[in-house]
Design a protein around this motif. Structure first.
Motif, PDB file in Angstrom:
ATOM      1  N   GLN A 137      52.809  10.184  43.706  1.00 36.81           N
ATOM      2  CA  GLN A 137      51.522  10.896  43.671  1.00 36.81           C
ATOM      3  C   GLN A 137      50.414  10.006  43.105  1.00 36.81           C
ATOM      4  O   GLN A 137      49.302   9.966  43.616  1.00 36.81           O
ATOM      5  N   ASP A 138      50.738   9.282  42.039  1.00 36.88           N
ATOM      6  CA  ASP A 138      49.762   8.367  41.448  1.00 36.88           C
ATOM      7  C   ASP A 138      49.432   7.235  42.412  1.00 36.88           C
ATOM      8  O   ASP A 138      48.277   6.805  42.518  1.00 36.88           O
ATOM      9  N   VAL A 180      49.591   7.326  45.707  1.00 38.61           N
ATOM     10  CA  VAL A 180      48.759   7.870  46.785  1.00 38.61           C
ATOM     11  C   VAL A 180      47.295   7.950  46.343  1.00 38.61           C
ATOM     12  O   VAL A 180      46.386   7.571  47.092  1.00 38.61           O
ATOM     13  N   LYS A 181      47.063   8.420  45.127  1.00 39.77           N
ATOM     14  CA  LYS A 181      45.680   8.510  44.619  1.00 39.77           C
ATOM     15  C   LYS A 181      45.043   7.128  44.533  1.00 39.77           C
ATOM     16  O   LYS A 181      43.871   6.936  44.878  1.00 39.77           O
ATOM     17  N   GLN A 182      45.838   6.176  44.066  1.00 36.50           N
ATOM     18  CA  GLN A 182      45.343   4.798  43.953  1.00 36.50           C
ATOM     19  C   GLN A 182      44.991   4.244  45.333  1.00 36.50           C
ATOM     20  O   GLN A 182      43.934   3.635  45.521  1.00 36.50           O
ATOM     21  N   TRP A 183      45.876   4.460  46.301  1.00 43.28           N
ATOM     22  CA  TRP A 183      45.643   3.957  47.654  1.00 43.28           C
ATOM     23  C   TRP A 183      44.485   4.679  48.340  1.00 43.28           C
ATOM     24  O   TRP A 183      43.708   4.057  49.061  1.00 43.28           O
ATOM     25  N   GLU A 184      44.362   5.981  48.110  1.00 40.50           N
ATOM     26  CA  GLU A 184      43.235   6.718  48.690  1.00 40.50           C
ATOM     27  C   GLU A 184      41.910   6.172  48.179  1.00 40.50           C
ATOM     28  O   GLU A 184      40.950   6.009  48.923  1.00 40.50           O
ATOM     29  N   SER A 185      41.869   5.870  46.896  1.00 42.59           N
ATOM     30  CA  SER A 185      40.664   5.312  46.288  1.00 42.59           C
ATOM     31  C   SER A 185      40.345   3.943  46.879  1.00 42.59           C
ATOM     32  O   SER A 185      39.187   3.632  47.192  1.00 42.59           O
ATOM     33  N   GLU A 186      41.383   3.125  47.061  1.00 38.89           N
ATOM     34  CA  GLU A 186      41.200   1.787  47.638  1.00 38.89           C
ATOM     35  C   GLU A 186      40.740   1.882  49.093  1.00 38.89           C
ATOM     36  O   GLU A 186      39.844   1.147  49.525  1.00 38.89           O
ATOM     37  N   GLN A 187      41.327   2.804  49.857  1.00 36.84           N
ATOM     38  CA  GLN A 187      40.899   3.004  51.246  1.00 36.84           C
ATOM     39  C   GLN A 187      39.434   3.421  51.311  1.00 36.84           C
ATOM     40  O   GLN A 187      38.667   2.921  52.137  1.00 36.84           O
ATOM     41  N   ARG A 190      41.969   9.145  57.401  1.00 37.63           N
ATOM     42  CA  ARG A 190      40.762   8.921  56.596  1.00 37.63           C
ATOM     43  C   ARG A 190      39.874   7.835  57.217  1.00 37.63           C
ATOM     44  O   ARG A 190      39.122   7.168  56.516  1.00 37.63           O
TER      45      ARG A 190
END
Length: 252
Positions: free
Chosen positions: A7-8, A10-17, A130
Motif C-alpha cells: 500500500q505504501d 503504491v502511494k509512492q509510485w502514484e506520487s512519482e507517476q 492514470r
C-alpha cells in the motif's frame, strides 16, 4: 531495512507517476514528425523484455535500432537483467523502465550516432489508468519521442471491449484505418489501428512522449510489415532467440 508494504509502495509510485506525468509532451516536437513522408527520420528504436517461462524475475532486456524507411536492423543489444520491483497492475513501468533506459544510455554512450530518433514500446502510453504507461515513463526519463503500441486492449477510463468496440474494429477496412479510444472524460487517449491489410486484429497506439497521437498512428502504420510494428517485433524476436540460445533447457 525491510521493503515497504504494498500500500505504501503504491502511494509512492502514484506520487512519482503524477510528478512525471506533468512532463509528458503530447504534441509533435521534431521536424520529421511534420513531414508527410517523415523526411529526416533515419533511425527507429524498439524495446522489449522477454522472460523465461515460469520466471518473472530474470529477463532479457532488448533494444533494437532499425533504419527508416527500410526497416533493416542497424543495432541490437540483449542484456540479462534481474527485476527487483514487484508486479502491481498499472505500475509495470517501475519494473521495466530502468533496464530499457539503461539500454538506451549504453547506446548513447558507446555509439551515439545510432541513437534512435523515436522509440516504439511494447505497451501503453497515455492509454493507461492514470495516463502514464510504460511508453510515457521511458519517454520522459530518456527525453526521446516514444510511442506505445499494445497488442491487447486495456479496459480503462470508460473504454471497454464491448459490442460497440467490436463493431468499430469490424469497420476498419484496410491497413491505416483507425478509430479513437475516448475516455469517459471525452479525451482521446489513443487509437485502435488496423496496422496491416493482412491482419484484421488492431493494435492500440498511444502517445508516449514528444509526439501527437495522429503522428504516432501514422508512424506506427508506416513501420508495419505485419500486425506489430517492426521495431517491436524485432525486439521481441531477438530477445526470445537470446533466451532460447542461452537457456535451452527453459521453455521460453
Amino acid at each position: 531495512m525491510s521493503a515497504p508494504p504494498a500500500q505504501d509502495l503504491v502511494k509512492q509510485w502514484e506520487s512519482e507517476q503524477a510528478r512525471l506525468r506533468q512532463q509528458v509532451v503530447e504534441e509533435d516536437t521534431e521536424d520529421w514528425q511534420r513531414s508527410p513522408d517523415f523526411s529526416g527520420l533515419q533511425r527507429v528504436g524498439g524495446v522489449d523484455l522477454s522472460f523465461i517461462k515460469g520466471d518473472d524475475v530474470n529477463a532479457c532486456a532488448q533494444l533494437v535500432v532499425l533504419s527508416y524507411p527500410d526497416l533493416e536492423v542497424l543495432y541490437e543489444n540483449s542484456q540479462m537483467v534481474t527485476l527487483t520491483a514487484p508486479y502491481i497492475a498499472g505500475f509495470l513501468a517501475f519494473r521495466e523502465t530502468p533496464f530499457l533506459l539503461e539500454a538506451l544510455q549504453r547506446l548513447e554512450q558507446n555509439q551515439p550516432k545510432l541513437l534512435p530518433q523515436v522509440v516504439f514500446v511494447d505497451g501503453n502510453g497515455l492509454f493507461h489508468y492514470r495516463e502514464f504507461g510504460l511508453a510515457c515513463h521511458l519517454g520522459v526519463l530518456s527525453g526521446l519521442p516514444c510511442v506505445g503500441v499494445a497488442k491487447n486492449l486495456l479496459q480503462v477510463q470508460g473504454v471497454f471491449k464491448n459490442e460497440e468496440h467490436q463493431s468499430q474494429i469490424a469497420a476498419l477496412q484496410k491497413g491505416g484505418d483507425s478509430f479513437p479510444l475516448t475516455a469517459a472524460s471525452g479525451k482521446v487517449l489513443g487509437k485502435a489501428l488496423r496496422s496491416s491489410d493482412k491482419s484484421s486484429k488492431p493494435v492500440y497506439v498511444s502517445v508516449g512522449h514528444k509526439i501527437s497521437v495522429d503522428t504516432a498512428v501514422r508512424l506506427t502504420h508506416s513501420c508495419c510489415r505485419y500486425r506489430v510494428p517492426e521495431p517491436i517485433r524485432q525486439a521481441d524476436c531477438r530477445s526470445r532467440e537470446y533466451l532460447r540460445i542461452h537457456f535451452p533447457a527453459a521453455d521460453t
